[in-house]
Enzyme design. Structure first.
Site, short mmCIF file in Angstrom:
data_model
loop_
_atom_site.label_atom_id
_atom_site.label_comp_id
_atom_site.label_asym_id
_atom_site.label_seq_id
_atom_site.Cartn_x
_atom_site.Cartn_y
_atom_site.Cartn_z
N GLN A 78 0.83 -1.21 0.00
CA GLN A 78 0.00 0.00 0.00
C GLN A 78 0.86 1.26 0.00
O GLN A 78 0.54 2.25 -0.66
CB GLN A 78 -0.92 0.00 1.23
CG GLN A 78 -1.99 1.06 1.24
CD GLN A 78 -3.16 0.70 0.34
OE1 GLN A 78 -3.31 -0.43 -0.06
NE2 GLN A 78 -4.00 1.68 0.03
N GLU A 79 1.96 1.20 0.73
CA GLU A 79 2.84 2.36 0.84
C GLU A 79 3.66 2.60 -0.42
O GLU A 79 3.80 3.74 -0.87
CB GLU A 79 3.78 2.19 2.04
CG GLU A 79 3.11 2.29 3.40
CD GLU A 79 2.70 3.71 3.75
OE1 GLU A 79 3.19 4.66 3.09
OE2 GLU A 79 1.89 3.89 4.67
N SER A 80 4.21 1.53 -0.99
CA SER A 80 5.23 1.75 -2.03
C SER A 80 5.15 0.78 -3.21
O SER A 80 5.96 0.89 -4.12
CB SER A 80 6.62 1.61 -1.41
OG SER A 80 6.80 0.29 -0.91
#
Length: 479
Positions: A332-334
């Site tokens: 989700q972040e990266s």
């Protein structure tokens, strides 16, 4: 030498006739009680959940580089959105029993490439067809075929179904392929020996068995055979053994409302470019198929999510979380890109801000090990701040929301929940709704709300999407 087949002259005619939906096919939707039973559209909308049964395969549903994918999966997501409900994917471990599950009452819809046949229409109702295809014989060229004269390769192959008399073809027993081979034996006046395979094998896996020399022949739908042959060049798929056939999804005969809704949606989808983009993505795009098959992060061949699995596992243990949940957060972040950066200055796999990286001794945010270790340390701190939340899943959600939008905004959302008579220790349906409300001045300017505006939709969807992806990871990836 040209390939030939005794029925080819009427293939086109039968394909055109197959395009129309028959009156008999609709009989279950109006003649079995009228009121929805199993798979009730009313129940689906009331519960807010569509339960769809499908299978793991290289076209229906799989995991690739941390992302759930598949023809059926992408269409199901759109259908669930059309109904305004959540999608629950149920994976069958036995393809032979797909239609039987509808009668057990725990499934609303079977979403798989099912061939419409007369005997199957006695058990279930089929949606309008998704696409047309025909069955082909899947056979292997000689191992050294590239060094042989083409005439010699041709002599080693079957060119007409009649040549299969007395030979063995391997397929699943409850498949349309089995029934077609039985009928074909009668049509050509000689027995084709059918070797029955277990129902837990997908068509892709059976095709791979031909490639590996474990079985001599199998049968597959032309679109599935073609996409596999684009990667396994040793395959020959030029012998058709059926006329054009319709491929559809299935619902219970007691669910006319769901059938009508599915058909209405399908009619709309087929008028849109998206439908054909999705079809081509899984059945025509040979380049992408080859990339997936060759990847270390393709769930049908490897039990891996990303190249950072081992680092994630060792660090997730420090906080006691399932490493697959942490992997979903990192995606989700990266999207597992260690060089990812945001407009706000966050960077690395876990998108640490410079000040946070410094606090947790992360000297290089693009270093995967440092980033994951620092990010997990920050998550551990946030986790410890929510000791008052007894339910561990709810506590994880508070922690994740704080990681996304900041701990103090989550405190405000908990305060607002208390003001509105909601449970401040429950994220789902309580504090998550209040984080959304903090986007409005009437709420973030209230006395007692200290930290002001937050774009609440971001932490709301952040938590939701991480857990949704985690459910896919749990299905595909063993601990």
């Amino acid at each position: 030498m040209k390939k030939y087949f005794r029925f080819s002259a009427i293939l086109l005619l039968l394909g055109l006739l197959a395009c129309g939906r028959t009156a008999e096919e609709n009989k279950g939707s109006s003649g079995k009680g009228g009121k929805d039973g199993v798979g009730s559209l009313e129940r689906i909308k009331k519960e807010g959940r569509l339960r769809a049964l499908t299978t793991y395969s290289g076209t229906s549903y799989f995991l690739y580089r941390g992302q759930p994918m598949g023809f059926e999966y992408e269409l199901l997501k759109r259908f669930a959105d059309h109904l305004g409900v959540e999608l629950e994917i149920v994976v069958s471990q036995n393809i032979d029993n797909l239609l039987d599950r509808l009668n057990e009452g725990d499934i609303d819809l079977v979403a798989h490439g099912i061939t419409i046949t007369s005997d199957r229409k006695e058990k279930v109702n089929f949606t309008d067809y998704l696409y047309l295809t025909h069955q082909v014989l899947v056979q292997k060229k000689p191992d050294n075929w590239q060094r042989m004269k083409w005439s010699a390769v041709e002599r080693a192959l079957v060119h007409d179904a009649i040549e299969l008399i007395g030979d063995t073809v391997s397929v699943r027993k409850n498949s349309s392929y089995y029934r077609r081979l039985k009928n074909l034996s009668r049509e050509i006046g000689g027995e084709i020996v059918i070797d029955t395979l277990p129902g837990n094998l997908s068509t892709d896996e059976i095709i791979k068995m031909v490639v590996d020399g474990k079985i001599k022949y199998t049968v597959a739908d032309d679109n599935i055979a073609s996409i596999n042959a684009s990667y396994y060049h040793i395959l020959d798929i030029d012998v058709p053994i059926s006329f054009s056939q319709r491929i559809a999804w299935a619902v219970s005969p007691n669910a006319p409302g769901l059938l009508a809704a599915a058909n209405e949606w399908l009619e709309q989808m087929k008028d849109e470019v998206d439908y054909y983009v999705i079809y081509n993505k899984y059945f025509r795009n040979r380049h992408d198929f080859r990339k997936r098959v060759q990847s270390d992060f393709y769930s049908l061949t490897n039990n891996r999510i990303s190249r950072y699995d081992e680092i994630i596992k060792s660090n997730a243990a420090s906080i006691g979380w399932d490493w697959r949940l942490v992997a979903s957060l990192i995606y989700q972040e990266s999207r597992f890109d260690p060089k990812a950066s945001s407009w706000a200055g966050a960077g690395g796999l876990m998108q640490l801000m410079p000040s946070m990286a410094e606090e947790f001794s992360v000297k290089n945010r693009q270093d995967p090990e440092q980033s994951i270790k620092g990010g997990m340390a920050y998550l551990a701190r946030l986790w410890n701040n929510f000791e008052m939340v007894e339910d561990s899943v709810q506590r994880i959600k508070f922690t994740m929301a704080s990681y996304n939008c900041g701990y103090y905004h989550v405190l405000d959302a908990r305060k607002l929940a208390e003001m509105n008579g909601l449970d401040e220790n429950r994220w789902d349906g309580h504090v998550d709704e209040m984080i959304l409300e903090l986007s409005y001045p009437d709420n973030y300017n209230k006395p007692g709300i200290k930290y002001g505006y937050v774009r609440g939709i971001e932490p709301y969807t952040y938590v939701e999407q991480i857990f949704e992806r985690y459910e896919h990871y749990r299905k595909f990836i063993e601990v």
